[in-house]
Design a protein around this motif. Sequence first.
Motif, PDB file in Angstrom:
ATOM      1  N   TRP A  36       3.923   3.032 -20.852  1.00 32.96           N
ATOM      2  CA  TRP A  36       3.271   2.830 -20.079  1.00 32.96           C
ATOM      3  C   TRP A  36       3.413   1.337 -19.429  1.00 32.96           C
ATOM      4  N   PHE A  37       2.748   1.236 -18.168  1.00 37.68           N
ATOM      5  CA  PHE A  37       3.131   0.004 -17.215  1.00 37.68           C
ATOM      6  C   PHE A  37       1.868  -0.666 -16.646  1.00 37.68           C
ATOM      7  N   GLN A  38       2.059  -1.945 -16.575  1.00 35.18           N
ATOM      8  CA  GLN A  38       0.859  -2.632 -16.047  1.00 35.18           C
ATOM      9  C   GLN A  38       1.150  -3.797 -15.452  1.00 35.18           C
ATOM     10  N   LEU A  39       0.440  -4.316 -14.499  1.00 34.11           N
ATOM     11  CA  LEU A  39       0.564  -5.750 -14.057  1.00 34.11           C
ATOM     12  C   LEU A  39      -0.986  -6.359 -14.114  1.00 34.11           C
ATOM     13  N   PRO A  40      -1.014  -7.273 -15.251  1.00 28.90           N
ATOM     14  CA  PRO A  40      -2.223  -7.807 -15.490  1.00 28.90           C
ATOM     15  C   PRO A  40      -2.548  -9.244 -14.910  1.00 28.90           C
ATOM     16  N   GLU A  41      -1.835  -9.532 -13.978  1.00 24.78           N
ATOM     17  CA  GLU A  41      -1.868 -11.153 -13.654  1.00 24.78           C
ATOM     18  C   GLU A  41      -3.219 -11.381 -12.896  1.00 24.78           C
ATOM     19  N   LEU A  42      -3.666 -10.461 -11.956  1.00 23.78           N
ATOM     20  CA  LEU A  42      -4.721 -10.920 -11.201  1.00 23.78           C
ATOM     21  C   LEU A  42      -5.858 -11.537 -12.100  1.00 23.78           C
ATOM     22  N   ALA A  43      -6.095 -10.950 -13.229  1.00 22.86           N
ATOM     23  CA  ALA A  43      -7.272 -11.151 -13.904  1.00 22.86           C
ATOM     24  C   ALA A  43      -6.969 -12.883 -14.475  1.00 22.86           C
ATOM     25  N   MET A  44      -5.654 -13.207 -14.540  1.00 30.89           N
ATOM     26  CA  MET A  44      -5.460 -14.521 -14.801  1.00 30.89           C
ATOM     27  C   MET A  44      -5.766 -15.576 -13.636  1.00 30.89           C
ATOM     28  N   GLY A  45      -5.710 -15.082 -12.496  1.00 31.97           N
ATOM     29  CA  GLY A  45      -5.985 -15.803 -11.167  1.00 31.97           C
ATOM     30  C   GLY A  45      -4.520 -16.206 -10.671  1.00 31.97           C
ATOM     31  N   ILE A  46      -3.860 -15.331 -10.874  1.00 30.33           N
ATOM     32  CA  ILE A  46      -2.288 -15.832 -10.341  1.00 30.33           C
ATOM     33  C   ILE A  46      -1.834 -14.438  -9.884  1.00 30.33           C
ATOM     34  N   LEU A  47      -0.446 -14.079  -9.400  1.00 34.19           N
ATOM     35  CA  LEU A  47       0.100 -12.989  -8.952  1.00 34.19           C
ATOM     36  C   LEU A  47       1.312 -12.712  -9.984  1.00 34.19           C
ATOM     37  N   PRO A  48       2.000 -11.614  -9.968  1.00 31.30           N
ATOM     38  CA  PRO A  48       3.249 -11.495 -10.664  1.00 31.30           C
ATOM     39  C   PRO A  48       4.435 -12.251  -9.856  1.00 31.30           C
ATOM     40  N   GLY A  49       4.794 -13.248 -10.982  1.00 30.91           N
ATOM     41  CA  GLY A  49       5.645 -14.421 -10.430  1.00 30.91           C
ATOM     42  C   GLY A  49       7.062 -14.262 -10.978  1.00 30.91           C
ATOM     43  N   ALA A  50       7.450 -13.078 -11.874  1.00 25.49           N
ATOM     44  CA  ALA A  50       8.796 -13.113 -12.190  1.00 25.49           C
ATOM     45  C   ALA A  50       9.610 -12.263 -11.474  1.00 25.49           C
ATOM     46  N   GLY A  51       9.081 -12.168  -9.933  1.00 23.73           N
ATOM     47  CA  GLY A  51      10.229 -11.285  -9.240  1.00 23.73           C
ATOM     48  C   GLY A  51       9.310  -9.903  -8.796  1.00 23.73           C
ATOM     49  N   GLY A  52       8.201  -9.555  -9.348  1.00 18.03           N
ATOM     50  CA  GLY A  52       7.616  -8.435  -9.379  1.00 18.03           C
ATOM     51  C   GLY A  52       7.093  -8.117  -8.036  1.00 18.03           C
ATOM     52  N   CYS A  53       6.617  -8.885  -7.280  1.00 18.94           N
ATOM     53  CA  CYS A  53       6.121  -8.736  -5.867  1.00 18.94           C
ATOM     54  C   CYS A  53       7.190  -8.175  -4.863  1.00 18.94           C
ATOM     55  N   VAL A  54       8.383  -8.453  -5.092  1.00 17.12           N
ATOM     56  CA  VAL A  54       9.607  -7.978  -4.655  1.00 17.12           C
ATOM     57  C   VAL A  54      10.119  -6.688  -5.029  1.00 17.12           C
ATOM     58  N   SER A  55      10.421  -6.750  -6.355  1.00 17.18           N
ATOM     59  CA  SER A  55      11.028  -5.450  -6.963  1.00 17.18           C
ATOM     60  C   SER A  55      10.013  -4.133  -6.893  1.00 17.18           C
ATOM     61  N   LEU A  56       8.850  -4.439  -7.093  1.00 17.21           N
ATOM     62  CA  LEU A  56       7.911  -3.344  -7.306  1.00 17.21           C
ATOM     63  C   LEU A  56       7.736  -2.847  -5.759  1.00 17.21           C
ATOM     64  N   THR A  57       7.553  -3.717  -4.834  1.00 16.04           N
ATOM     65  CA  THR A  57       7.351  -3.290  -3.365  1.00 16.04           C
ATOM     66  C   THR A  57       8.374  -2.442  -2.866  1.00 16.04           C
ATOM     67  N   ARG A  58       9.602  -2.981  -3.389  1.00 17.95           N
ATOM     68  CA  ARG A  58      11.099  -2.223  -2.959  1.00 17.95           C
ATOM     69  C   ARG A  58      11.132  -0.984  -3.837  1.00 17.95           C
ATOM     70  N   ARG A  59      10.364  -0.606  -4.981  1.00 20.21           N
ATOM     71  CA  ARG A  59      10.727   0.418  -5.926  1.00 20.21           C
ATOM     72  C   ARG A  59       9.596   1.517  -5.370  1.00 20.21           C
ATOM     73  N   ILE A  60       8.443   1.043  -5.178  1.00 13.52           N
ATOM     74  CA  ILE A  60       7.300   2.102  -5.078  1.00 13.52           C
ATOM     75  C   ILE A  60       6.429   1.825  -3.745  1.00 13.52           C
ATOM     76  N   GLY A  61       7.022   0.781  -2.999  1.00 15.12           N
ATOM     77  CA  GLY A  61       6.144   0.633  -1.676  1.00 15.12           C
ATOM     78  C   GLY A  61       5.113  -0.549  -1.992  1.00 15.12           C
ATOM     79  N   ARG A  62       4.788  -1.092  -0.988  1.00 15.16           N
ATOM     80  CA  ARG A  62       3.864  -2.478  -0.957  1.00 15.16           C
ATOM     81  C   ARG A  62       2.375  -1.703  -1.406  1.00 15.16           C
ATOM     82  N   GLN A  63       2.083  -0.670  -0.951  1.00 16.50           N
ATOM     83  CA  GLN A  63       0.722  -0.100  -1.362  1.00 16.50           C
ATOM     84  C   GLN A  63       0.331   0.097  -2.589  1.00 16.50           C
ATOM     85  N   ARG A  64       1.329   0.961  -3.327  1.00 19.97           N
ATOM     86  CA  ARG A  64       1.174   1.208  -4.724  1.00 19.97           C
ATOM     87  C   ARG A  64       1.422  -0.138  -5.628  1.00 19.97           C
ATOM     88  N   ALA A  65       2.306  -1.070  -5.047  1.00 18.24           N
ATOM     89  CA  ALA A  65       2.549  -2.341  -5.806  1.00 18.24           C
ATOM     90  C   ALA A  65       1.344  -2.934  -5.744  1.00 18.24           C
TER      91      ALA A  65
END
Length: 317
Positions: free
Chosen positions: A259-288
């Motif tokens: 299973w897959f999850q991006l839990p960062e919003l609840a921490m007051g941050i955003l995915p900061g290990a490259g995920g805003c780029v990699s997930l957008t490229r892989r599944i599109g910005r809307q699903r990311a």
Amino acid sequence: MFFGVLGVSAADLAREAGQWREPAAFVDLGQEENDVSELVLPPCPVIGIGPRDHRLAHRMDTIVEAGFEAAAIADAIARQPLAAAAVTQLLRLVPSLSLEEGLAAESMAYAMLQGSAAHRAWIAVQPLREAKPEGRVDLSRVNDDLVVTLDRPEAGNAIDRAMRDRLHEAFGLANVDETIARIVLRAKGKAFSLGAELSEFGTTTDPATAHRIRCLTLPAREAVRCAGRLEVEVDGACVGAGLELAAYARRITATRRSWFQLPELAMGILPGAGGCVSLTRRIGRQRALLMILSGRRIKASRALDWGLIDALMDEIS
């Protein structure tokens, strides 16, 4: 009005975007008959409810898909409105940037949120965690393959500073050694990775310094250069930084229990290990963005349907 004060028609949003002060805007696509040529989005998430093939759907930041709840997403945004706005604005930019530019933009947005009161408040209420041994990343060469193995099963392969540095070195090695035809990333234990090591959050308090460190040591900065040779094998949880890095690969296989999850919003941050780029490229910005705003776990079957992974494999013994 649809969805309370957060509901708005596309036409009204086009007129009111500059004055919109709510943390999000929900548009009922089922009630929208016409396109809106001058749709300007406010600096917050604009979320469509309705069919993904609606003529206005591509103008939305995300669409609420089956299995997700608009009310839960609205609640998550209300709890962290600054982080939600920041990641939404970032994902609007990412598709027009190169991979390297996207990583720079992501890191600066992440640094900004690192210094926010919301993230500091999250850190303040975290329980003391028992110190675990320093993480390991094992490297082995099998013919023309470089096998990179996350080896911290006792901590769910949470990526600490030592593992981050080792991953950066491993992908850097692959980039200078042209005899390496394939890089295989896998993990020991029942989880591929539970994300970044939470006990290290807040240890670098200056956002500018933290941004500088990411510029020099973020594994994704080397992974993007060898992504065409990178393959990832996922078993179990694939969360946060682990998923963000894996998503750069040319091919991802996963077991059915993964299973897959991006839990960062609840921490007051955003995915900061490259995920805003990699997930957008892989599944599109809307699903990311849907994954980020909802924080929901995605099963392997949905991940396959979305293209987040490329194939399902038998369980790993």
